[in-house]
Scaffold this motif. Structure first.
Motif, PDB file in Angstrom:
ATOM      1  N   GLU A  30       0.832  -1.202   0.000  1.00  0.00           N
ATOM      2  CA  GLU A  30       0.000   0.000   0.000  1.00  0.00           C
ATOM      3  C   GLU A  30       0.872   1.261   0.000  1.00  0.00           C
ATOM      4  O   GLU A  30       0.603   2.200  -0.747  1.00  0.00           O
ATOM      5  N   SER A  33       2.356   1.757  -3.386  1.00  0.00           N
ATOM      6  CA  SER A  33       1.339   2.224  -4.335  1.00  0.00           C
ATOM      7  C   SER A  33       1.081   3.722  -4.171  1.00  0.00           C
ATOM      8  O   SER A  33       0.928   4.436  -5.161  1.00  0.00           O
ATOM      9  N   ILE A  34       1.048   4.175  -2.940  1.00  0.00           N
ATOM     10  CA  ILE A  34       0.842   5.610  -2.687  1.00  0.00           C
ATOM     11  C   ILE A  34       2.013   6.413  -3.241  1.00  0.00           C
ATOM     12  O   ILE A  34       1.823   7.424  -3.933  1.00  0.00           O
ATOM     13  N   LYS A  36       4.145   5.577  -5.611  1.00  0.00           N
ATOM     14  CA  LYS A  36       4.131   5.509  -7.068  1.00  0.00           C
ATOM     15  C   LYS A  36       3.058   6.439  -7.638  1.00  0.00           C
ATOM     16  O   LYS A  36       3.275   7.095  -8.659  1.00  0.00           O
ATOM     17  N   GLY A  37       1.909   6.510  -6.973  1.00  0.00           N
ATOM     18  CA  GLY A  37       0.837   7.396  -7.424  1.00  0.00           C
ATOM     19  C   GLY A  37       1.241   8.856  -7.383  1.00  0.00           C
ATOM     20  O   GLY A  37       0.910   9.634  -8.284  1.00  0.00           O
ATOM     21  N   ILE A  40       3.670   9.493 -10.195  1.00  0.00           N
ATOM     22  CA  ILE A  40       2.902   9.570 -11.451  1.00  0.00           C
ATOM     23  C   ILE A  40       2.219  10.923 -11.550  1.00  0.00           C
ATOM     24  O   ILE A  40       2.199  11.547 -12.615  1.00  0.00           O
ATOM     25  N   GLN A  41       1.660  11.404 -10.449  1.00  0.00           N
ATOM     26  CA  GLN A  41       1.017  12.720 -10.434  1.00  0.00           C
ATOM     27  C   GLN A  41       2.029  13.813 -10.796  1.00  0.00           C
ATOM     28  O   GLN A  41       1.714  14.722 -11.558  1.00  0.00           O
ATOM     29  N   ASN A 153       5.330   5.032 -15.945  1.00  0.00           N
ATOM     30  CA  ASN A 153       4.077   4.281 -15.877  1.00  0.00           C
ATOM     31  C   ASN A 153       4.323   2.779 -15.824  1.00  0.00           C
ATOM     32  O   ASN A 153       4.970   2.205 -16.700  1.00  0.00           O
TER      33      ASN A 153
END
Length: 178
Positions: A30, A33-34, A36-37, A40-41, A153
């Motif tokens: 988790e 994932s945060i 990486k998000g 990406i942002q 990505n």
């Protein structure tokens, strides 16, 4: 202690260890994932800012489109600057490279705000358009280095951090305002 009690204690212990391991692994996933998000942002934000800056430069003769594009770019750049600011808890959590924020800092993006303001006041001059073009070229180089589709990505967190460090090194090479 009888053998039966030992078997029960060992079985419960193994079960609890498996549950704890699963819980810790899911938290680790988790957290990745945060992070990486957020990366990406950042990458998508730089691409959006570049698109709006290029739209503004392409529409210098159309005051309405020029102002719309610069306003949008200014908002995106401000958002990225806040996201990557060193005193932002999210930035500390993600551990952005130290210099990644320099390109989006107010002093560096001043050409966007000044061009917007000067155009609104009907006093836009060549100097600020040249500064805007230079800033746009810097953002273009950052976006090219990020290469969202091929280098960010769907890549691992380590690969994304490697790309961010390359971007930080690139930003250090720019002739930015001191």
């Amino acid at each position: 202690m009888p053998l039966r009690k030992w078997k029960m204690i060992i079985t419960i212990s193994i079960g609890l260890n498996i549950l704890m391991g699963w819980y810790l692994f899911s938290k680790y996933q988790e957290n990745n994932s945060i992070k990486k998000g957020i990366i990406i942002q950042y990458a998508l934000g730089q691409q959006e800012a570049l698109n709006e800056l290029e739209r503004a430069l392409a529409n210098q003769d159309d005051k309405e489109e020029f102002v719309k594009a610069l306003t949008s770019a200014y908002g995106i750049i401000y958002h990225i600057e806040i996201l990557t600011r060193s005193d932002n808890p999210m930035s500390k959590y993600v551990e952005f490279p130290k210099n990644i924020n320099k390109i989006n800092a107010p002093l560096q993006s001043m050409s966007v705000g000044t061009s917007l303001f000067d155009d609104a006041m009907d006093r836009l001059n060549v100097k600020w358009i040249q500064e805007l073009e230079k800033y746009t070229s810097y953002i273009s180089q950052v976006v090219t280095k990020l290469d969202f589709q091929n280098r960010i990505n769907g890549k691992s967190l380590n690969e994304q951090y490697h790309v961010l460090n390359e971007v930080s090194d690139l930003i250090d090479e720019f002739k930015l305002h001191k």
